[in-house]
Design an enzyme around this catalytic site. Structure first.
Site, PDB file in Angstrom:
ATOM      1  N   THR B 188      35.170  33.846  57.436  1.00 38.60           N
ATOM      2  CA  THR B 188      36.116  34.529  56.554  1.00 38.60           C
ATOM      3  C   THR B 188      35.882  36.023  56.685  1.00 38.60           C
ATOM      4  O   THR B 188      34.753  36.476  56.817  1.00 38.60           O
ATOM      5  CB  THR B 188      35.885  34.151  55.076  1.00 38.60           C
ATOM      6  OG1 THR B 188      34.586  34.604  54.692  1.00 38.60           O
ATOM      7  CG2 THR B 188      35.984  32.668  54.875  1.00 38.60           C
ATOM      8  N   GLU B 333      38.430  28.449  53.719  1.00 41.71           N
ATOM      9  CA  GLU B 333      37.562  27.401  53.173  1.00 41.71           C
ATOM     10  C   GLU B 333      38.312  26.097  52.903  1.00 41.71           C
ATOM     11  O   GLU B 333      37.685  25.089  52.558  1.00 41.71           O
ATOM     12  CB  GLU B 333      36.924  27.882  51.855  1.00 41.71           C
ATOM     13  CG  GLU B 333      35.899  29.000  52.022  1.00 41.71           C
ATOM     14  CD  GLU B 333      36.518  30.398  52.025  1.00 41.71           C
ATOM     15  OE1 GLU B 333      37.748  30.518  52.264  1.00 41.71           O
ATOM     16  OE2 GLU B 333      35.778  31.375  51.783  1.00 41.71           O
ATOM     17  N   LYS B 445      38.293  39.646  31.439  1.00 35.50           N
ATOM     18  CA  LYS B 445      37.686  38.627  30.596  1.00 35.50           C
ATOM     19  C   LYS B 445      37.438  39.231  29.219  1.00 35.50           C
ATOM     20  O   LYS B 445      36.447  39.919  29.006  1.00 35.50           O
ATOM     21  CB  LYS B 445      36.363  38.134  31.201  1.00 35.50           C
ATOM     22  CG  LYS B 445      36.542  37.273  32.449  1.00 35.50           C
ATOM     23  CD  LYS B 445      35.962  37.913  33.694  1.00 35.50           C
ATOM     24  CE  LYS B 445      36.344  37.156  34.964  1.00 35.50           C
ATOM     25  NZ  LYS B 445      36.417  38.054  36.150  1.00 35.50           N
ATOM     26  N   TRP B 450      41.284  35.046  29.161  1.00 32.43           N
ATOM     27  CA  TRP B 450      41.599  35.833  30.342  1.00 32.43           C
ATOM     28  C   TRP B 450      42.925  36.555  30.148  1.00 32.43           C
ATOM     29  O   TRP B 450      43.895  35.978  29.657  1.00 32.43           O
ATOM     30  CB  TRP B 450      41.687  34.946  31.580  1.00 32.43           C
ATOM     31  CG  TRP B 450      40.340  34.654  32.140  1.00 32.43           C
ATOM     32  CD1 TRP B 450      39.139  35.119  31.699  1.00 32.43           C
ATOM     33  CD2 TRP B 450      40.058  33.800  33.242  1.00 32.43           C
ATOM     34  NE1 TRP B 450      38.119  34.619  32.467  1.00 32.43           N
ATOM     35  CE2 TRP B 450      38.653  33.802  33.431  1.00 32.43           C
ATOM     36  CE3 TRP B 450      40.838  33.026  34.112  1.00 32.43           C
ATOM     37  CZ2 TRP B 450      38.028  33.075  34.432  1.00 32.43           C
ATOM     38  CZ3 TRP B 450      40.221  32.310  35.112  1.00 32.43           C
ATOM     39  CH2 TRP B 450      38.821  32.335  35.262  1.00 32.43           C
TER      40      TRP B 450
END
Lengths: 552, 552
Positions: B188, B333, B445, B450
């Site tokens: 990645t 992934e 947060k 959130w």
């Protein structure tokens, strides 16, 4: 180098959870014989009920991991619930073929040691008389309409399906199983010997469902409605229930209404896009449609498998009703998806036919080879005929259980290196089109070469004097086996074997021509109408046939 | 109960053998920039050449099982051969991202210990200066046009790809491997820290290719021609090369011609039916088509992934050029197929749009859950926003190699129970439609809830006075974090924060409203044009911003 990927097993419970959440709005419809009263149940409801069923089986009936639960049911929503619940909880779904002779039905229940049987009420007249002979069965769960009185006095505990589910939790914490554990058990209805069990694994069921959903196979999507006419007791209805739940494809179930008229009515009313069944079903439906046309335009893919579809029937559907039948090949031991006969792209309709009447091409997960008479591997040249042997993650490598439950691998069914011997003889072209012509037991093994009895029969039956012809192998001192041609002549036609042999000589190689000829009144047939060659071979062996020997 | 199925591993070699035999007539076409000179090679030839390449790698260059072979190549036939040969022989294909900064490129070659690199001649100016820093590389194999002189004097042995293949056997007896062995390695290009390797297994590559071929995913068939515009060094070109070889789908490769004009020319000339690429590619192509329309009617499915496709671009393709872009979500992934945004069936075109601009639904093999700020699992109600965590057989469970090659599982990327933390924040509806809104690192947060920075930004940018707006989290003693709104005003507009706050107050919950406001000249951006919020957070932390505090 080890990979860094998660080690997540392929389990039926994943299909159950996926279908009932992400595709919770999809539905299973069960035909009731009344177009206004189709039973509808969403996949969310099916998932909740499958959880309830699993709770009932475990908490109430004591079914444990690897416990065997039989189903004697038509294609309907409750059978779908059993399909999902039983493997997901770690037990084994044993689908009971209601068309088996009763002794065989009793044999397979006893052999698999079913502890529970879920049965449709309409099938109690079949099950009830058998129950005294089914020693392992402790519980019978009855679903749907039908007189329960036949169960009076039976030793097993009797439960009503709906009562058993009511009030139980709609969620089940499906266990994390080994993907190689058995998920479902299906016995082949072999014509010789006892039925033999195939124990599908979670892995094989899952991979097979993925392949069914491949665009190049049956290609189910959430936009489809799939009607499996092939029974759910027959090789998991070709994997369609699992595949549909995986893809979010709605299912249309015929229940017990498998006669041509209600099937035509169901298709015209509920408008499925995909269907699948055996040629007998399609032949009946075609006759029905020819007599009373219906709108079948909703169907985009119709799969025919189980035995070869007559080309005339395929053309009849295509030309008179706009329905495209696609042939597929498989067997209980192959889960069953072995091959699908889509023609190559870019051909005209007429150019497609030679491909459509083959058994088609295999998917990447199924390897094939042709074994010749001496076991040698033959080329893919469209000419060399051999027994088809296959290998792959959804192909059986053994049968379930000798007396002690251990896997058995009869030599005539499995090669020493583990491939399945299909018992089918045919050819494969260089681009992978499989054509099956004979059962291996009907092929004539002559001097290290194989002669196709079916090919000789087809040529002989094209002769204007011949009504029917059967060719069987008979022992020969020099060649091992040679063909015997048994001819049914049309009324008033002479038994001119020399002329028939000359006719054949223009069509096949000289060494394939039969020396032995006999006139018979009719070809012996099995109960399902196939040529019964055993009878002819026996008559020949016992000197009952008046054979003429020609040439040589 | 153990199943009776064959235990056959899922291997890339099966794809290689299947594609090059049963679909030996399919072909890979490589665009050369000249419509009259497209390079064509059948899958039978590709299979034979893959065998030759494997022989060369093993017999001549000494590559052994688990040996790592790098490819620094465009999308072309030779790269396809490497894709098949290297994993099939048991070695590991390491695709090198030619767009990485050179230090990162050197890092990943050294980290994976590539022994061999196959490179396109046109990329030698990139590779040659790096070679002195690549200690493990013993062999460089050069394919295709390009000046070789840059390699003069390099320590590694240099080979010509075609010369290496010539005369070698066209068949290779591919080994029977463990399906969990690594097949391919892809790093990645994370924005922080060193690149991290994902080692795909044969099992994950195979299952992922099956899913790509599902009708509900990309649905490749032998009738398709698939043009992967996404580079083959980027998550295995989204699995399309393997999937196409598995399905017998012909491939159309753009080689290095990824600019809008040659792509439009290639599509109009070679008429692919399926294509896939990132939004940047499609945006460029759309502008090109708007300026100089071409016939793109061959395309039936066009996949856009890698980042969110702007709805206006999707509409532009649809309305002006009749091309339907389908959004898909995934990451290195996740192999990458995570979700595909097909709308439910039966909707009108306008009703479909709200579904088409989501990230879509997940296949059965990928499980998803949303983790809230405290790690709690959130409901699928289309409202509750959490970090997307996924699990499945083609999802990474670790990264390849710390210093000693052992798998590493950083806490911010993998949950304690092994799920991948995607770093994406979003919602899932009750019927499984995933909408991703923020990167987790950009979410605020605040007091156990959130706040979406992207949502606040989008609302602010809809205000007539605002040119651009960035919202970032800043520390807050009481709430942990609170939003800071950084505003770029249009020329001559006043910095009326109270008015902006009131405007926002009509659109989001009161507790989400920023107290801290600052006017900035321009939003800092990364090299690819994304908001660089790190810079703003740093400026705030270092007291460089003149912040106004409102309300509270």
């Amino acid at each position: 180098m080890q990979s860094t990927m998660q080690d997540v097993p392929l389990l039926v419970s994943r299909i159950t959870t996926h279908g009932s959440t992400i595709h919770g709005h999809a539905e299973v419809r069960t035909w009731t014989g009344d177009a206004a009263a189709t039973q509808r149940r969403t996949y969310a409801e099916v998932g909740a009920r499958a959880a309830q069923l699993a709770h009932a089986l475990r908490d109430e009936l004591g079914v444990q991991e690897s416990g065997v639960v039989g189903t004697l049911m038509w294609n309907n929503a409750e059978h779908l619930e059993a399909y999902l619940a039983i493997p997901s909880m770690g037990a084994v779904l044993h689908t009971l073929n209601l068309r088996l002779p009763v002794e065989q039905l009793a044999y397979i229940v006893n052999h698999a040691a079913d502890r529970v049987i879920i049965v449709n009420g309409s099938l109690l007249p079949l099950l009830a008389p058998l129950l005294p002979h089914l020693g392992s069965v402790e519980h019978v769960i009855v679903s749907g309409p039908g007189d329960r009185s036949a169960l009076a006095g039976c030793r097993a505990q009797v439960h009503e399906y709906e009562e058993l589910l009511v009030g139980r939790p709609e969620h089940y914490d499906w266990p994390e199983l080994d993907e190689r554990q058995a998920a479902a058990l299906c016995y082949t209805s072999g014509t010789t010997g006892d039925p033999k069990g195939v124990a599908y694994s979670h892995r094989s069921v899952y991979l097979h469902a993925m392949e069914v959903n491949a665009a190049a196979a049956f290609g189910l999507t959430p936009a489809d409605v799939c009607a499996p006419l092939v029974p759910m007791f027959h090789v998991n209805a070709w994997g369609l229930p699992h595949a549909a739940f995986m893809a979010g494809t709605s299912l249309l179930m015929p229940d017990r209404f498998l006669q041509p008229a209600p099937l035509a009515e169901m298709i015209a009313t509920e408008r499925p896009t995909v269907s699948a069944g055996v040629p007998t079903i399609w032949a009946g439906l075609l006759a029905e449609l020819d007599a009373r046309p219906r709108d079948l335009s909703s169907l985009r893919t119709v799969i025919s498998g189980g035995s070869a579809a007559p080309p005339a029937m395929m053309r009849g559907f295509h030309e008179r009703h706009g329905v495209r039948l696609v042939q597929a090949w498989g067997m209980t031991e192959t889960s069953p998806l072995g091959s699908v006969a889509y023609p190559p792209a870019g051909l005209s309709e007429e150019e497609e036919w030679p491909y459509r009447v083959t058994q088609g091409r295999l998917p990447s997960s199924v390897e094939a080879r042709l074994a010749g008479p001496g076991g040698e591997i033959l080329p893919w040249d469209g000419q060399s005929a051999g027994e088809l042997e296959v290998r792959g993650p959804w192909i059986a490598g053994a049968y379930y259980g000798g007396a002690a439950g251990e896997p058995v691998r009869p030599e005539d069914k499995f090669s020493p290196d583990g491939w399945l011997r299909t018992g089918d003889v045919g050819t494969i072209t260089s681009d992978g089109f499989l054509t099956l012509t004979d059962r291996a037991k009907d092929v004539i093994k002559s001097g290290g070469e194989w002669i196709s009895s079916v090919e000789l029969e087809n040529h002989l039956m094209a002769h204007p004097d011949v009504a029917e012809a059967a060719v069987v192998a008979v022992p020969d001192d020099k060649w091992g086996e040679r063909p015997l041609a048994a001819i049914v002549l049309k009324d008033g036609k002479p038994a001119d074997y020399a002329a028939l042999r000359a006719f054949l000589g223009e069509r096949v190689a000289r060494w394939q021509l039969p020396e032995r000829w006999v006139r018979i009144a009719t070809v012996p047939k099995t109960s399902v109408g196939k040529f019964d060659k055993k009878v002819l071979r026996k008559q020949y062996a016992e000197g009952e046939l008046e054979v003429t020997v020609l040439g040589g």
